[in-house]
Enzyme design. Structure first.
Site, PDB file in Angstrom:
ATOM      1  CD  GLU A 113      30.454  -0.091  52.219  1.00 27.65           C
ATOM      2  OE1 GLU A 113      29.724  -1.033  51.861  1.00 27.65           O
ATOM      3  OE2 GLU A 113      30.057   1.085  52.310  1.00 27.65           O
ATOM      4  CG  HIS A 136      34.323   2.501  48.589  1.00 28.86           C
ATOM      5  ND1 HIS A 136      33.533   3.267  47.759  1.00 28.86           N
ATOM      6  CD2 HIS A 136      33.938   2.831  49.860  1.00 28.86           C
ATOM      7  CE1 HIS A 136      32.718   4.009  48.488  1.00 28.86           C
ATOM      8  NE2 HIS A 136      32.946   3.775  49.764  1.00 28.86           N
ATOM      9  CG  HIS A 138      33.605   8.640  50.177  1.00 28.39           C
ATOM     10  ND1 HIS A 138      33.366   8.878  51.511  1.00 28.39           N
ATOM     11  CD2 HIS A 138      33.240   7.343  49.955  1.00 28.39           C
ATOM     12  CE1 HIS A 138      32.875   7.773  52.080  1.00 28.39           C
ATOM     13  NE2 HIS A 138      32.805   6.820  51.156  1.00 28.39           N
ATOM     14  CD  GLU A 166      45.056   7.876  26.830  1.00 33.51           C
ATOM     15  OE1 GLU A 166      45.297   7.978  25.615  1.00 33.51           O
ATOM     16  OE2 GLU A 166      45.368   6.889  27.506  1.00 33.51           O
ATOM     17  CG  HIS A 207      28.663   6.161  49.181  1.00 37.68           C
ATOM     18  ND1 HIS A 207      28.118   5.238  50.044  1.00 37.68           N
ATOM     19  CD2 HIS A 207      29.995   6.157  49.480  1.00 37.68           C
ATOM     20  CE1 HIS A 207      29.040   4.749  50.845  1.00 37.68           C
ATOM     21  NE2 HIS A 207      30.194   5.286  50.515  1.00 37.68           N
TER      22      HIS A 207
HETATM   23  P1  13P Z   1      34.473   1.751  56.811  1.00 34.56           P
HETATM   24  O1  13P Z   1      35.188   2.738  57.722  1.00 34.56           O
HETATM   25  O2  13P Z   1      33.669   0.762  57.621  1.00 34.56           O
HETATM   26  O3  13P Z   1      35.429   1.114  55.856  1.00 34.56           O
HETATM   27  O4  13P Z   1      33.406   2.568  55.972  1.00 34.56           O
HETATM   28  C1  13P Z   1      33.794   3.636  55.176  1.00 34.56           C
HETATM   29  C2  13P Z   1      32.978   3.820  53.960  1.00 34.56           C
HETATM   30  O5  13P Z   1      33.414   4.489  53.042  1.00 34.56           O
HETATM   31  C3  13P Z   1      31.644   3.188  53.856  1.00 34.56           C
HETATM   32  O6  13P Z   1      31.153   3.255  52.560  1.00 34.56           O
HETATM   33 ZN    ZN Z   2      32.064   4.869  51.349  1.00 33.42          ZN
END
Ligand code: 13P
Ligand code: ZN
Length: 273
Positions: A113, A136, A138, A166, A207
């Site tokens: 990313e 980032h 999930h 909040e 995602h």
């Molecule tokens: P990477 O392992 O390349 O960081 O990818 C993980 C991910 O969450 C892609 O969106």
């Molecule tokens: Zn991801």
């Protein structure tokens, strides 16, 4: 000089990766983190004498010459803190791409990313001089919510604000929401960065989420807050007896905490200016 694994920023990043994995938000290698180093912080590292060079198109002007600590592609978030020299590295951004100048042992490379991180830092630096971090992951409930809530971002922001008192104080700019997209390419990086010109949180449908902040803790706190609201939403949306926090109540909160909500999400005509 500080040993790479002993550096405050590297240790903090390893700890955050482990915390996020424990929360169930970074299964396997899901997620990535980057941190813009200050000149002082950079001077504390011993840099590689033979940097590895990589070509990337479309490097934003304001990122050239920046030094970024970033997680390796494929790194297992449970183990980052135990393998910092392999799973974390420092890159120097150049006009033509980047150079790996520390870490990433055993031939590792930055996250897939990388475009999202570079373009997102660029967008946030344009609007916030204190910006430093992109995280980032999930996060479970926010990802779940993208299956049961409309994906229009103002409606999405309004729902989140209405769940926990909040929320509007922590993220008055609301959230950006992208439809499902292929991840890892320049396109998702550009679309994400465009959202970050007016808010600090972007939800990638089906995602995960990414946030920006002035510190690792700041960016992580946004994910915690958004995901907590999403968790309550997922536990209640189909069995509610009340409709949550009203527009008038959100206006009261904004006035009391002196925050300005993003326009067009709640009725603010009664707000004192
Ligand atoms: P990477 O392992 O390349 O960081 O990818 C993980 C991910 O969450 C892609 O969106
Ligand atoms: Zn991801």
């Amino acid at each position: 000089m500080t040993a790479f694994v002993e550096h405050k920023v590297i240790k903090e990043l390893g700890d955050l990766a482990y915390t996020m994995w424990k929360m169930g938000w970074d299964e396997k290698n899901g997620g990535n983190i980057s941190y813009l180093l200050s000149a002082d912080e950079l001077s504390e590292f011993i840099l590689d004498e033979n940097p590895r060079t990589f070509v990337l198109n479309g490097i934003p002007e304001n990122m050239i010459g920046k030094y970024i600590v970033i997680t390796a592609s494929g790194s297992n978030f449970r183990l980052i803190k135990d393998f910092l020299e392999e799973t974390v590295g420092i890159i120097k951004v150049t006009e033509k791409g980047y150079e790996i100048i520390a870490g990433f042992q055993q031939d590792n490379k930055p996250t897939s990313e990388i475009y999202m991180h570079l373009l997102s830092h660029s967008a946030r630096l344009d609007v916030d001089a204190n910006h430093r971090v992109i995280v980032h992951n999930h996060a479970t409930e926010i990802s779940a919510m993208t299956f049961v809530h409309e994906l229009e971002e103002k409606a999405f922001s309004r729902t989140l604000w209405g769940i926990i008192t909040e929320c509007i104080v922590v993220f008055p700019d609301g959230v950006g929401v992208l439809p499902w997209m292929v991840c890892g390419n320049e396109e998702i990086g550009k679309c994400t960065a465009e959202k970050l010109t007016y808010c600090r949180i972007v939800i990638w449908s089906h995602h995960g989420i990414l946030t920006s902040g002035s510190s690792l803790n700041d960016a992580f706190g946004l994910i915690e807050t958004v995901n907590k609201a999403a968790k309550i939403y997922m536990q209640t949306f189909d069995k509610r007896m009340t409709s949550g926090i009203t527009d008038e109540e959100l206006v009261e909160l904004c006035e009391f905490f002196e925050v300005t909500p993003r326009e067009g999400i709640i009725e603010t005509s009664t707000m004192e200016r």
